[in-house]
Design a protein around this motif. Structure first.
Motif, PDB file in Angstrom:
ATOM      1  N   ALA A  90       0.802  -1.221   0.000  1.00  0.00           N
ATOM      2  CA  ALA A  90       0.000   0.000   0.000  1.00  0.00           C
ATOM      3  C   ALA A  90       0.837   1.274   0.000  1.00  0.00           C
ATOM      4  O   ALA A  90       0.330   2.340  -0.321  1.00  0.00           O
ATOM      5  CB  ALA A  90      -0.922   0.014   1.224  1.00  0.00           C
ATOM      6  N   ALA A  91       2.102   1.176   0.372  1.00  0.00           N
ATOM      7  CA  ALA A  91       2.939   2.368   0.490  1.00  0.00           C
ATOM      8  C   ALA A  91       4.396   1.985   0.229  1.00  0.00           C
ATOM      9  O   ALA A  91       4.708   0.825  -0.023  1.00  0.00           O
ATOM     10  CB  ALA A  91       2.789   2.973   1.888  1.00  0.00           C
ATOM     11  N   LYS A  92       5.272   2.956   0.329  1.00  0.00           N
ATOM     12  CA  LYS A  92       6.695   2.721   0.139  1.00  0.00           C
ATOM     13  C   LYS A  92       7.216   1.788   1.229  1.00  0.00           C
ATOM     14  O   LYS A  92       6.989   2.011   2.418  1.00  0.00           O
ATOM     15  CB  LYS A  92       7.438   4.055   0.201  1.00  0.00           C
ATOM     16  CG  LYS A  92       8.924   3.935   0.045  1.00  0.00           C
ATOM     17  CD  LYS A  92       9.583   5.312   0.164  1.00  0.00           C
ATOM     18  CE  LYS A  92      11.075   5.153   0.238  1.00  0.00           C
ATOM     19  NZ  LYS A  92      11.633   5.595   1.484  1.00  0.00           N
ATOM     20  N   SER A  93       7.916   0.730   0.836  1.00  0.00           N
ATOM     21  CA  SER A  93       8.545  -0.172   1.793  1.00  0.00           C
ATOM     22  C   SER A  93       9.764   0.529   2.382  1.00  0.00           C
ATOM     23  O   SER A  93      10.313   1.459   1.792  1.00  0.00           O
ATOM     24  CB  SER A  93       8.948  -1.471   1.113  1.00  0.00           C
ATOM     25  OG  SER A  93       7.796  -2.111   0.588  1.00  0.00           O
ATOM     26  N   ASP A  94      10.216   0.067   3.563  1.00  0.00           N
ATOM     27  CA  ASP A  94      11.317   0.751   4.223  1.00  0.00           C
ATOM     28  C   ASP A  94      12.093  -0.215   5.099  1.00  0.00           C
ATOM     29  O   ASP A  94      11.604  -1.277   5.464  1.00  0.00           O
ATOM     30  CB  ASP A  94      10.772   1.906   5.069  1.00  0.00           C
ATOM     31  CG  ASP A  94      11.760   3.054   5.203  1.00  0.00           C
ATOM     32  OD1 ASP A  94      12.959   2.872   4.914  1.00  0.00           O
ATOM     33  OD2 ASP A  94      11.321   4.143   5.615  1.00  0.00           O
ATOM     34  N   ARG A  95      13.321   0.177   5.475  1.00  0.00           N
ATOM     35  CA  ARG A  95      14.169  -0.588   6.371  1.00  0.00           C
ATOM     36  C   ARG A  95      14.260   0.157   7.692  1.00  0.00           C
ATOM     37  O   ARG A  95      14.381   1.380   7.729  1.00  0.00           O
ATOM     38  CB  ARG A  95      15.570  -0.737   5.788  1.00  0.00           C
ATOM     39  CG  ARG A  95      16.476  -1.577   6.680  1.00  0.00           C
ATOM     40  CD  ARG A  95      17.953  -1.268   6.419  1.00  0.00           C
ATOM     41  NE  ARG A  95      18.788  -1.949   7.368  1.00  0.00           N
ATOM     42  CZ  ARG A  95      19.060  -1.514   8.591  1.00  0.00           C
ATOM     43  NH1 ARG A  95      18.561  -0.397   9.041  1.00  0.00           N
ATOM     44  NH2 ARG A  95      19.852  -2.190   9.401  1.00  0.00           N
ATOM     45  N   GLY A 141      -0.253  -0.502   5.062  1.00  0.00           N
ATOM     46  CA  GLY A 141      -0.119   0.950   5.158  1.00  0.00           C
ATOM     47  C   GLY A 141       1.338   1.374   5.052  1.00  0.00           C
ATOM     48  O   GLY A 141       2.161   0.668   4.506  1.00  0.00           O
ATOM     49  N   THR A 142       1.646   2.546   5.603  1.00  0.00           N
ATOM     50  CA  THR A 142       3.010   3.066   5.584  1.00  0.00           C
ATOM     51  C   THR A 142       3.797   2.450   6.731  1.00  0.00           C
ATOM     52  O   THR A 142       3.434   2.631   7.895  1.00  0.00           O
ATOM     53  CB  THR A 142       3.012   4.598   5.715  1.00  0.00           C
ATOM     54  OG1 THR A 142       2.225   5.148   4.637  1.00  0.00           O
ATOM     55  CG2 THR A 142       4.413   5.152   5.664  1.00  0.00           C
ATOM     56  N   PRO A 143       4.877   1.698   6.444  1.00  0.00           N
ATOM     57  CA  PRO A 143       5.636   1.034   7.498  1.00  0.00           C
ATOM     58  C   PRO A 143       6.246   2.024   8.494  1.00  0.00           C
ATOM     59  O   PRO A 143       6.662   3.130   8.131  1.00  0.00           O
ATOM     60  CB  PRO A 143       6.739   0.317   6.730  1.00  0.00           C
ATOM     61  CG  PRO A 143       6.233   0.173   5.344  1.00  0.00           C
ATOM     62  CD  PRO A 143       5.390   1.395   5.115  1.00  0.00           C
ATOM     63  N   VAL A 144       6.271   1.582   9.758  1.00  0.00           N
ATOM     64  CA  VAL A 144       6.931   2.320  10.837  1.00  0.00           C
ATOM     65  C   VAL A 144       7.757   1.320  11.635  1.00  0.00           C
ATOM     66  O   VAL A 144       7.507   0.114  11.596  1.00  0.00           O
ATOM     67  CB  VAL A 144       5.942   3.076  11.750  1.00  0.00           C
ATOM     68  CG1 VAL A 144       5.218   4.159  10.985  1.00  0.00           C
ATOM     69  CG2 VAL A 144       4.948   2.131  12.369  1.00  0.00           C
ATOM     70  N   THR A 145       8.720   1.819  12.391  1.00  0.00           N
ATOM     71  CA  THR A 145       9.618   0.929  13.110  1.00  0.00           C
ATOM     72  C   THR A 145       8.887   0.099  14.175  1.00  0.00           C
ATOM     73  O   THR A 145       8.078   0.645  14.938  1.00  0.00           O
ATOM     74  CB  THR A 145      10.790   1.698  13.760  1.00  0.00           C
ATOM     75  OG1 THR A 145      11.680   0.735  14.354  1.00  0.00           O
ATOM     76  CG2 THR A 145      10.305   2.666  14.828  1.00  0.00           C
ATOM     77  N   PRO A 146       9.192  -1.193  14.237  1.00  0.00           N
ATOM     78  CA  PRO A 146       8.639  -2.022  15.304  1.00  0.00           C
ATOM     79  C   PRO A 146       9.567  -2.114  16.514  1.00  0.00           C
ATOM     80  O   PRO A 146       9.243  -2.779  17.491  1.00  0.00           O
ATOM     81  CB  PRO A 146       8.495  -3.385  14.622  1.00  0.00           C
ATOM     82  CG  PRO A 146       9.638  -3.426  13.663  1.00  0.00           C
ATOM     83  CD  PRO A 146       9.799  -1.994  13.184  1.00  0.00           C
ATOM     84  N   PHE A 147      10.728  -1.468  16.457  1.00  0.00           N
ATOM     85  CA  PHE A 147      11.679  -1.545  17.559  1.00  0.00           C
ATOM     86  C   PHE A 147      11.308  -0.567  18.667  1.00  0.00           C
ATOM     87  O   PHE A 147      10.923   0.574  18.407  1.00  0.00           O
ATOM     88  CB  PHE A 147      13.111  -1.281  17.070  1.00  0.00           C
ATOM     89  CG  PHE A 147      13.611  -2.375  16.174  1.00  0.00           C
ATOM     90  CD1 PHE A 147      13.969  -3.607  16.689  1.00  0.00           C
ATOM     91  CD2 PHE A 147      13.702  -2.180  14.807  1.00  0.00           C
ATOM     92  CE1 PHE A 147      14.416  -4.622  15.869  1.00  0.00           C
ATOM     93  CE2 PHE A 147      14.157  -3.190  13.973  1.00  0.00           C
ATOM     94  CZ  PHE A 147      14.503  -4.413  14.501  1.00  0.00           C
TER      95      PHE A 147
END
Length: 150
Positions: A90-95, A141-147
């Motif tokens: 759904a959105a830009k993937s990220d690291r 959705g837009t990924p956010v950090t899980p840490f």
């Protein structure tokens, strides 16, 4: 002789389904794939960082979660290093990577943090207070950090 070697190699990555609300990962889980299958939520605790350098366990998100799945260190100070890739359609993937100074929890408490089925994370003990984390989680959705910190 080749048959025995192949059979032995298959046993090194045994799968174990986790369906309880809590699970303590032990030295006996070294080399195993733990399949997370309790959509309402799971809390996993890593073994003490004295388990042995090189201890490795792989976690696979088998079912999409509606609750939180999280992994924490055995004690405060067991910090996470490395990083994971959150893939989203759904959105830009990220690291994302842990901060290296206080993050000792991977907490997928929202779809954007990797609660969707199909993702995986590896944890490897690097020594006292050091866990290497790597993998790919499926995000909505837009990924956010899980840490996070405990």
């Amino acid at each position: 002789m080749a048959f025995r070697a192949a059979a032995s190699a298959r046993r090194t990555r045994q799968a174990k389904e986790i369906t309880g609300a809590t699970y303590s990962i032990t030295a006996a889980d070294h080399g195993k794939t733990l399949m997370l299958n309790r959509p309402t939520g799971i809390t996993l605790t890593l073994p003490p960082d004295t388990v042995f350098v090189g201890f490795t366990v792989k976690l696979v998100v088998r079912a999409t979660f509606t609750g939180t799945w999280e992994v924490t260190g055995q004690a405060d100070g067991d910090l996470f290093f490395g990083g994971i890739f959150l893939s989203s359609v759904a959105a830009k993937s990220d690291r994302f990577g842990p901060n290296g100074s206080s993050n000792d929890t991977l907490k997928a408490d929202a779809d954007a943090k990797g609660r969707l089925s199909g993702g995986f994370v590896n944890f490897t003990c690097m020594g006292p207070n050091e866990w290497l984390v790597d993998g790919v989680l499926a995000a909505g959705g837009t990924p956010v950090t899980p840490f996070a910190d405990t």
